[in-house]
Write a protein that holds these residues in place. Structure first.
Motif, PDB file in Angstrom:
ATOM      1  N   LYS A  25       0.961   0.883   5.582  1.00 13.30           N
ATOM      2  CA  LYS A  25      -0.157   0.666   4.643  1.00 13.30           C
ATOM      3  C   LYS A  25      -0.544  -0.799   4.490  1.00 13.30           C
ATOM      4  CE  LYS A  25       0.146   4.776   1.825  1.00 13.30           C
ATOM      5  NZ  LYS A  25       1.535   5.277   1.713  1.00 13.30           N
ATOM      6  N   THR A  26       0.465  -1.706   4.557  1.00 21.46           N
ATOM      7  CA  THR A  26       0.203  -3.122   4.282  1.00 21.46           C
ATOM      8  C   THR A  26       0.676  -3.977   5.449  1.00 21.46           C
ATOM      9  OG1 THR A  26       1.246  -2.499   2.197  1.00 21.46           O
ATOM     10  CG2 THR A  26       0.436  -4.761   2.354  1.00 21.46           C
ATOM     11  N   ALA A  27      -0.218  -4.860   5.913  1.00 22.46           N
ATOM     12  CA  ALA A  27       0.171  -5.717   7.040  1.00 22.46           C
ATOM     13  C   ALA A  27       1.279  -6.681   6.637  1.00 22.46           C
ATOM     14  CB  ALA A  27      -1.040  -6.477   7.567  1.00 22.46           C
ATOM     15  N   LEU A  28       1.225  -7.158   5.386  1.00 18.22           N
ATOM     16  CA  LEU A  28       2.296  -8.047   4.918  1.00 18.22           C
ATOM     17  C   LEU A  28       2.743  -7.629   3.522  1.00 18.22           C
ATOM     18  CD1 LEU A  28       4.136 -10.527   5.022  1.00 18.22           C
ATOM     19  CD2 LEU A  28       2.208 -11.924   4.243  1.00 18.22           C
ATOM     20  N   GLN A  29       3.960  -7.135   3.438  1.00 19.62           N
ATOM     21  CA  GLN A  29       4.556  -6.841   2.130  1.00 19.62           C
ATOM     22  C   GLN A  29       5.579  -7.933   1.841  1.00 19.62           C
ATOM     23  OE1 GLN A  29       7.232  -3.337   1.430  1.00 19.62           O
ATOM     24  NE2 GLN A  29       5.639  -2.783  -0.050  1.00 19.62           N
ATOM     25  N   ILE A  30       5.454  -8.516   0.641  1.00 19.20           N
ATOM     26  CA  ILE A  30       6.331  -9.624   0.256  1.00 19.20           C
ATOM     27  C   ILE A  30       7.291  -9.121  -0.809  1.00 19.20           C
ATOM     28  CG2 ILE A  30       6.388 -11.922  -0.799  1.00 19.20           C
ATOM     29  CD1 ILE A  30       3.475 -12.280   0.278  1.00 19.20           C
ATOM     30  N   VAL A 370      -1.508  -9.795  12.865  1.00 20.54           N
ATOM     31  CA  VAL A 370      -0.799 -10.116  14.114  1.00 20.54           C
ATOM     32  C   VAL A 370       0.721 -10.120  13.879  1.00 20.54           C
ATOM     33  CG1 VAL A 370      -0.566 -11.782  15.982  1.00 20.54           C
ATOM     34  CG2 VAL A 370      -2.814 -11.333  15.002  1.00 20.54           C
ATOM     35  N   PHE A 371       1.131 -10.503  12.673  1.00 19.06           N
ATOM     36  CA  PHE A 371       2.551 -10.374  12.289  1.00 19.06           C
ATOM     37  C   PHE A 371       2.973  -8.907  12.422  1.00 19.06           C
ATOM     38  CE2 PHE A 371       5.353  -9.440   8.525  1.00 19.06           C
ATOM     39  CZ  PHE A 371       6.504 -10.077   8.975  1.00 19.06           C
ATOM     40  N   ARG A 372       2.105  -8.013  11.962  1.00 18.14           N
ATOM     41  CA  ARG A 372       2.438  -6.591  12.088  1.00 18.14           C
ATOM     42  C   ARG A 372       2.508  -6.172  13.557  1.00 18.14           C
ATOM     43  NH1 ARG A 372      -0.286  -2.067   8.409  1.00 18.14           N
ATOM     44  NH2 ARG A 372      -2.241  -2.890   9.222  1.00 18.14           N
ATOM     45  N   LEU A 373       1.594  -6.680  14.389  1.00 21.27           N
ATOM     46  CA  LEU A 373       1.653  -6.340  15.829  1.00 21.27           C
ATOM     47  C   LEU A 373       2.987  -6.765  16.443  1.00 21.27           C
ATOM     48  CD1 LEU A 373      -1.864  -7.408  17.233  1.00 21.27           C
ATOM     49  CD2 LEU A 373      -1.142  -5.144  16.441  1.00 21.27           C
ATOM     50  N   ALA A 374       3.490  -7.927  16.004  1.00 23.78           N
ATOM     51  CA  ALA A 374       4.722  -8.480  16.585  1.00 23.78           C
ATOM     52  C   ALA A 374       5.975  -7.721  16.142  1.00 23.78           C
ATOM     53  CB  ALA A 374       4.852  -9.950  16.200  1.00 23.78           C
ATOM     54  N   THR A 375       5.851  -6.939  15.094  1.00 25.34           N
ATOM     55  CA  THR A 375       7.034  -6.275  14.519  1.00 25.34           C
ATOM     56  C   THR A 375       6.833  -4.750  14.484  1.00 25.34           C
ATOM     57  OG1 THR A 375       6.148  -6.741  12.292  1.00 25.34           O
ATOM     58  CG2 THR A 375       7.748  -8.318  13.189  1.00 25.34           C
ATOM     59  N   GLY A 389      11.527  -2.231  13.382  1.00 18.22           N
ATOM     60  CA  GLY A 389      10.124  -2.609  13.114  1.00 18.22           C
ATOM     61  C   GLY A 389       9.880  -3.135  11.720  1.00 18.22           C
ATOM     62  N   ASN A 390      10.671  -2.638  10.749  1.00 16.53           N
ATOM     63  CA  ASN A 390      10.548  -3.173   9.390  1.00 16.53           C
ATOM     64  C   ASN A 390      11.819  -2.854   8.590  1.00 16.53           C
ATOM     65  OD1 ASN A 390      10.289  -0.478   8.696  1.00 16.53           O
ATOM     66  ND2 ASN A 390       8.175  -0.637   7.977  1.00 16.53           N
ATOM     67  N   PHE A 391      11.769  -3.162   7.283  1.00 19.40           N
ATOM     68  CA  PHE A 391      12.988  -3.043   6.460  1.00 19.40           C
ATOM     69  C   PHE A 391      13.015  -1.745   5.654  1.00 19.40           C
ATOM     70  CE2 PHE A 391      12.792  -7.893   6.646  1.00 19.40           C
ATOM     71  CZ  PHE A 391      13.762  -7.972   7.643  1.00 19.40           C
ATOM     72  N   GLU A 392      12.624  -0.663   6.282  1.00 21.15           N
ATOM     73  CA  GLU A 392      12.705   0.631   5.609  1.00 21.15           C
ATOM     74  C   GLU A 392      14.161   1.098   5.592  1.00 21.15           C
ATOM     75  OE1 GLU A 392      10.583   4.252   7.064  1.00 21.15           O
ATOM     76  OE2 GLU A 392       8.891   2.847   6.924  1.00 21.15           O
ATOM     77  N   VAL A 393      14.565   1.672   4.468  1.00 22.35           N
ATOM     78  CA  VAL A 393      15.929   2.210   4.369  1.00 22.35           C
ATOM     79  C   VAL A 393      16.144   3.252   5.471  1.00 22.35           C
ATOM     80  CG1 VAL A 393      17.477   3.611   2.922  1.00 22.35           C
ATOM     81  CG2 VAL A 393      16.120   1.751   1.910  1.00 22.35           C
ATOM     82  N   GLY A 394      17.303   3.171   6.146  1.00 21.18           N
ATOM     83  CA  GLY A 394      17.637   4.124   7.210  1.00 21.18           C
ATOM     84  C   GLY A 394      17.403   3.560   8.597  1.00 21.18           C
ATOM     85  N   LYS A 395      16.526   2.533   8.697  1.00 16.00           N
ATOM     86  CA  LYS A 395      16.345   1.904  10.014  1.00 16.00           C
ATOM     87  C   LYS A 395      17.488   0.930  10.280  1.00 16.00           C
ATOM     88  CE  LYS A 395      11.295   2.064  10.409  1.00 16.00           C
ATOM     89  NZ  LYS A 395      10.091   1.335  10.877  1.00 16.00           N
ATOM     90  N   ASP A 396      17.639   0.547  11.530  1.00 21.83           N
ATOM     91  CA  ASP A 396      18.639  -0.467  11.888  1.00 21.83           C
ATOM     92  C   ASP A 396      18.207  -1.819  11.322  1.00 21.83           C
ATOM     93  OD1 ASP A 396      19.897   1.512  13.251  1.00 21.83           O
ATOM     94  OD2 ASP A 396      19.649   0.649  15.252  1.00 21.83           O
TER      95      ASP A 396
END
Ligand code: GUN
Ligand code: FE
Length: 454
Positions: A25-30, A370-375, A389-396
């Protein structure tokens, strides 16, 4: 909490500070003053806020005194994903950029790739490229090797040893190659592709998997493409290749495959477009071809350094995104001269700005996009977004610990800056000196710890 549950969520480390990542949903979540726990399997066990420390420490069974606090000017971001890199071309990266694609392949690329029959040479180059990309913050790489099965297996072993997440492809090509010592017959190509896949899977590396790799349509007969499509389908494998990189190549494909409606159709007919396919470039694809990408779930790897260096074209990423086609960034070493995804970030923004100069109606990509493209975008392009790809619970936990003001580094901070500015500065000005630590699946892979690996 039941004991079994506690075991599953046993936390190995907990970090507190700023976390920057993308979501769908968000390209950059802080996330400021956040708490992130990594379990013993290297997965993200929880993401919470600083004030929840007491509660989280009880739930997950850690002591607040074990929490690792990030320093000022530090943040965590997801590890970067290089969706297209030729490990075998690393030896001449930074040179040989004075020709268009087809001449460049015959003059520089094929003679160098032929040298990977020599396993000593392969070991040297592959060790260097894995180390360099890890240092640059590439936690996941989608590699092309060469036609040589044993050297390609060695690349898989080296990536595994250093702890990089990787897709590794033994290159398949059975025609149109003028270099005598770099050839395989259709049968050899197919048999060796199969042997490579079987042997790499047998090694059961947790983070390194094979990817079916026809070089590109001009290098492959339709029969070979069809065989490779079948191997991928029967074994549910990833697929990578090149598509529509420069105009001369597109014309050549029309001549070589007169029965196909388009370049995309050539691959589609051979069952090579799936939701585990990533195609590099796509600079000259029509909207109709993009629709076929969308339909099949295939993705694009945007390689702006290479596209400019070889004068191939400029991919309109905005148009790709508007077609809802998955897209990530690639360095395309050595067509691209830099092995750093940070360089790909900058070149992607530059390429988008060139399109805006040419057409002021073009909506330039933002640095957040572009940050989102890189990750996250890269993880989606490689169909690995359930793992990274991001810091979602359950991912590595694939992460970069960034110190924007690292001593001796390339960035001078004049005043206290908010996280969004810190990220923008790092993306535009940063380099490996800012990467204090790099983690893949919870394991610290930079600084290197393997004996003798410095
Ligand atoms: N198309 C086919 N092979 C290659 C390669 O090695 N590099 C690039 N950039 N394009 C290709
Ligand atoms: Fe390439």
């Amino acid at each position: 909490m039941a004991n079994s549950e506690r075991c599953r969520t046993t936390v190995a480390s907990v970090y507190r500070g700023t976390f920057l990542h993308s979501t769908t949903k968000t390209a950059l979540q802080i996330l400021e003053d956040a708490l992130l726990g990594v379990n013993t399997e290297g997965k993200i066990a929880f993401v919470g806020e600083g004030y929840e420390l007491e509660k989280l420490s009880q739930t997950f069974g850690f002591s607040p005194s074990e929490v690792i606090q990030l320093a000022q000017h530090e943040f965590f971001m997801p590890g970067m994903i290089d969706t297209h890199i030729h490990a075998s071309q690393y030896s001449y990266a930074g040179t040989a950029l004075d020709m268009p694609l087809l001449q460049w392949l015959n003059t520089y690329t094929f003679p160098v790739e032929s040298r990977f029959k020599d396993l000593e040479f392969a070991k040297k180059v592959y060790t260097q490229v894995v180390k360099r990309t890890l240092r640059n913050g590439t936690t996941t790489a989608c590699y092309f090797a060469t036609i040589h099965t044993d050297a390609s297996l060695l690349l898989g072993q080296i990536a595994n040893d250093f702890g990089q997440r990787a897709l590794v492809g033994k290159v398949c090509m059975d025609r149109n190659n003028s270099v005598k010592l770099y050839k395989e017959t259709s049968q050899e190509s197919q048999d060796e592709a199969y042997r490579f896949i079987k042997e790499l899977l047998n090694r059961k590396y947790p983070l390194v998997k094979p990817v079916v790799t026809p070089r590109f349509a001009p290098s492959c007969t339709e029969a070979l493409l069809t065989q490779l499509g079948a191997i991928a389908k029967n074994n549910n494998l990833h697929i990578q290749s090149h598509i529509s990189e420069n105009n001369e190549e597109v014309e050549l494909v029309k001549d070589l495959f007169p029965g196909s409606e388009s370049y995309t159709d050539v691959y589609h007919k051979c069952n090579l477009l799936t939701n585990k396919t990533v195609m590099a470039h796509g600079c000259h694809l029509s909207d109709k071809e993009l629709a076929l990408f969308r339909e099949t779930g295939a993705s694009l790897s945007h390689c702006p350094n290479s596209n400019i260096s070889l004068c191939s074209g400029v991919l309109n990423v905005r148009n790709v995104l508007n077609h809802k086609v998955k897209v990530g960034l690639g360095t395309d070493v050595a067509g691209g001269y830099s092995s750093s995804v940070l360089d790909a970030v900058r070149k992607a923004i530059d390429a988008s700005k060139v399109l805006t100069i040419q057409n002021p109606g073009h909506k330039t990509l933002s640095f957040e996009e572009v940050f989102r493209l890189a990750t996250l975008g890269g993880s989606q392009a490689l169909s690995l977004d359930d793992q990274t790809g991001n810091f979602e619970v359950g991912k590595d936990f694939d992460a970069l610990r960034v110190n924007v003001a690292a001593p001796g580094g390339p960035i001078d901070l004049i005043q206290h800056e908010e996280p969004k500015i810190l990220l923008e500065k790092f993306l535009n000005l940063g380099d490996d000196r800012n990467l204090v630590e790099v983690f893949v699946a919870g394991r610290k892979v930079v600084p290197f710890t393997e004996p003798g690996s410095e």
